[in-house]
Design an enzyme around this catalytic site. Structure first.
Site, short mmCIF file in Angstrom:
data_model
loop_
_atom_site.label_atom_id
_atom_site.label_comp_id
_atom_site.label_asym_id
_atom_site.label_seq_id
_atom_site.Cartn_x
_atom_site.Cartn_y
_atom_site.Cartn_z
N CYS A 168 14.73 68.94 23.17
CA CYS A 168 15.97 68.48 22.53
C CYS A 168 15.72 67.23 21.67
O CYS A 168 16.08 67.20 20.49
CB CYS A 168 17.04 68.23 23.58
SG CYS A 168 16.48 67.27 25.01
N1 LIG Z 1 19.52 70.24 29.31
C1 LIG Z 1 19.07 70.13 28.06
O1 LIG Z 1 19.72 69.48 27.21
C2 LIG Z 1 17.80 70.80 27.66
C3 LIG Z 1 16.98 71.46 28.53
N2 LIG Z 1 15.80 72.01 28.08
C4 LIG Z 1 14.90 72.71 28.98
O2 LIG Z 1 15.52 73.93 29.38
C5 LIG Z 1 15.13 74.25 30.71
C6 LIG Z 1 16.41 74.36 31.55
O3 LIG Z 1 17.04 73.10 31.53
P1 LIG Z 1 18.46 72.84 32.18
O4 LIG Z 1 19.27 74.07 32.09
O5 LIG Z 1 18.97 71.60 31.63
O6 LIG Z 1 18.04 72.62 33.70
P2 LIG Z 1 18.92 72.86 35.00
O7 LIG Z 1 18.28 72.04 36.05
O8 LIG Z 1 20.35 72.67 34.70
O9 LIG Z 1 18.66 74.40 35.31
C7 LIG Z 1 17.39 74.93 35.55
C8 LIG Z 1 17.56 76.26 36.25
O10 LIG Z 1 16.26 76.79 36.54
C9 LIG Z 1 16.34 77.56 37.72
N3 LIG Z 1 15.13 77.37 38.53
C10 LIG Z 1 14.73 76.24 39.15
N4 LIG Z 1 13.59 76.44 39.83
C11 LIG Z 1 13.29 77.75 39.65
C12 LIG Z 1 12.23 78.56 40.10
N5 LIG Z 1 11.25 78.09 40.88
N6 LIG Z 1 12.21 79.86 39.72
C13 LIG Z 1 13.19 80.34 38.93
N7 LIG Z 1 14.22 79.62 38.48
C14 LIG Z 1 14.26 78.33 38.83
C15 LIG Z 1 17.52 77.06 38.49
O11 LIG Z 1 18.36 78.15 38.78
P3 LIG Z 1 18.31 78.96 40.16
O12 LIG Z 1 18.02 77.98 41.25
O13 LIG Z 1 19.65 79.55 40.24
O14 LIG Z 1 17.22 79.95 39.95
C16 LIG Z 1 18.26 76.12 37.57
O15 LIG Z 1 19.61 76.46 37.44
C17 LIG Z 1 14.21 73.13 31.18
O16 LIG Z 1 12.88 73.48 30.96
C18 LIG Z 1 14.61 71.97 30.28
O17 LIG Z 1 13.62 71.05 30.13
C19 LIG Z 1 15.44 71.98 26.78
C20 LIG Z 1 16.23 71.34 25.88
C21 LIG Z 1 17.45 70.68 26.24
C1 LIG Z 2 18.64 62.97 29.43
C2 LIG Z 2 17.37 63.57 29.92
O1 LIG Z 2 16.91 63.32 31.02
N1 LIG Z 2 16.75 64.39 29.09
C3 LIG Z 2 15.52 65.06 29.42
C4 LIG Z 2 15.21 66.05 28.35
C5 LIG Z 2 14.85 67.35 28.97
C6 LIG Z 2 14.27 68.29 27.99
O2 LIG Z 2 14.87 68.87 27.16
O3 LIG Z 2 13.00 68.31 28.04
P1 LIG Z 2 11.98 69.47 28.24
O4 LIG Z 2 12.57 70.74 27.76
O5 LIG Z 2 10.87 69.03 27.42
O6 LIG Z 2 11.63 69.49 29.69
C7 LIG Z 2 14.36 64.07 29.53
O7 LIG Z 2 14.42 63.02 28.92
O8 LIG Z 2 13.35 64.43 30.16
#
Ligand SMILES: NC(=O)C1=CN([C@@H]2O[C@H](COP(=O)(O)OP(=O)(O)OC[C@H]3O[C@@H](n4cnc5c(N)ncnc54)[C@H](OP(=O)(O)O)[C@@H]3O)[C@@H](O)[C@H]2O)C=CC1
Ligand SMILES: CC(=O)N[C@@H](CCC(=O)OP(=O)(O)O)C(=O)O
Length: 350
Positions: A154
């Site tokens: 992000c």
């Molecule tokens: N939040 C943001 O703004 C952004 C996030 N990302 C990336 O996107 C990805 C998801 O982020 P986000 O949705 O915020 O994270 P969350 O923590 O909200 O959700 C992650 C999900 O992954 C699932 N998970 C966790 N462990 C496992 C496992 N061992 N096997 C399978 N599924 C698993 C969980 O669902 P369950 O337990 O139901 O399986 C959980 O709901 C991350 O890699 C993050 O870095 C990228 C850009 C921006």
């Molecule tokens: C506010 C906040 O904690 N933000 C996350 C961004 C997570 C993310 O998008 O990073 P990846 O997809 O590279 O894991 C951080 O700074 O690590």
């Protein structure tokens, strides 16, 4: 289910990125979500944990079962944490699915660099090499026809869209770049986390991961490609008490003094025809609220004759352009569809 539509599965449906993918794909004209997947809540109705989906999604969460998912879908989005995606992606690829990964596992082309910043072992190099880094407005041509997309981080998205044209044109000194980044709390995901507690973040503004943030090498990898030589940057992240939104305030020394209007012109030419980057006229600087809930990245500038520096402001919604929206934009590019399909909505305001 409409059989003429592309069938999509979302792993990590109970997280913020996954549930945002579901929200956005609900109105995609060519895609239908046929499997919502959770490793921890399989068998439960997705609307149980997410009441905003009540009467919109009546399905139960599937478990992670590659054969089942393959029978139900053609493309899988991995909205899973780093370390998890690298275990899942190879099996879905081997099953003949298109994979779009939202984690950081396949973004860094060097395993040594990944190990240094993520503090654990990298994915297999063959899959890292196979993944196309999906910064849509820069590498869209490589996304077309690919079967494996690594969606950018992000912060990286906001910083790189704000910097790439100026670095590529040689208008700024890449060694002088300082990126001061701010994010809303949803960027940290839905998992319980002390720093996201209301009383910790409300009326608070704090810096974190100084000189250790995992998006630093990702930003440097792309800027090095743009500059044609290795680039290192100063990148500082802050958490602000809002739900969505990222602002990068970027400072750099110009190689020769130009005015703001020249930068506006350079960026408008670079992003010509790309509907999700809105370059502001001189004297106007974007705020996070004007992209809230949308796939836009808004960029504004100010040059300073006294210091020879430029300030670039770049804003996105971290869950849309920073995650689910750009992932769908990449799916559109990969399928050779109009890149705006399913993403043509106006930001939420106020
Ligand atoms: N939040 C943001 O703004 C952004 C996030 N990302 C990336 O996107 C990805 C998801 O982020 P986000 O949705 O915020 O994270 P969350 O923590 O909200 O959700 C992650 C999900 O992954 C699932 N998970 C966790 N462990 C496992 C496992 N061992 N096997 C399978 N599924 C698993 C969980 O669902 P369950 O337990 O139901 O399986 C959980 O709901 C991350 O890699 C993050 O870095 C990228 C850009 C921006
Ligand atoms: C506010 C906040 O904690 N933000 C996350 C961004 C997570 C993310 O998008 O990073 P990846 O997809 O590279 O894991 C951080 O700074 O690590």
């Amino acid at each position: 289910m409409n059989n003429s539509k592309l069938r999509a599965a979302v792993v990590g449906s109970t997280g913020y990125g996954g549930v945002e993918l579901i929200r956005l794909l609900q109105s995609h004209p060519h895609v239908t979500v046929t499997s919502v997947i959770s490793s921890s809540s399989a068998g439960s109705p997705i609307a149980e944990g997410f009441p905003h989906l009540r009467e919109i999604r009546t399905d139960l969460l599937d478990g992670i079962d590659v054969e089942l998912v393959r029978s139900k879908a053609d493309v899988v989005f991995l909205a899973t944490p780093h370390g998890v995606s690298m275990k899942l992606a190879p099996d879905f690829l081997a099953a003949g699915m298109k994979v779009i990964d939202l984690s950081g596992d396949f973004r860094l082309k060097s395993g040594d660099v990944y190990r240094e910043w993520y503090k654990h072992e990298p994915a297999a190099q063959a899959e890292v090499d196979r993944a196309v880094y999906g910064l849509s407005e820069v590498y869209g041509a490589q996304v077309y026809g690919a079967d494996f997309i690594s969606n950018p981080g992000c912060f990286s998205t906001a910083a790189l869209l704000g910097l790439y044209p100026a670095v590529k044109a040689g208008w700024i000194n890449p060694d002088s770049i300082i990126i001061d980044a701010k994010s809303g709390v949803s960027g940290a995901g839905r998992g319980l986390n002390l720093s996201a507690h209301f009383s910790e973040i409300n009326e608070n503004f704090k810096a974190y991961k100084l000189n250790k943030h995992q998006h630093t090498p990702e930003i440097e990898q792309v800027l090095s490609e743009a500059a044609g030589r290795p680039v290192i940057t100063t990148f500082t992240t802050h958490l602000v008490p809002m739900t969505r939104g990222i602002m990068c305030t970027i400072y750099a020394a110009q190689n020769e003094n130009r005015d703001t209007a020249q930068f506006v012109d350079l960026y408008r030419r670079f992003y010509e025809g790309r509907r999700f980057v809105r370059v502001h006229p001189a004297g106007h600087w974007p705020a996070t609220k004007q992209v809230y809930g949308s796939n836009y990245c808004d960029i504004g500038f100010s040059t300073d004759d006294r210091t020879g520096r430029i300030t670039i402001i770049s804003v996105i919604d971290n869950l849309v352009k920073g995650a689910a929206g750009q992932a769908i934009q990449n799916l559109n590019l990969l399928m050779n569809w109009d890149e705006t399909l399913g993403l043509q909505f106006t930001p939420v305001y106020p």
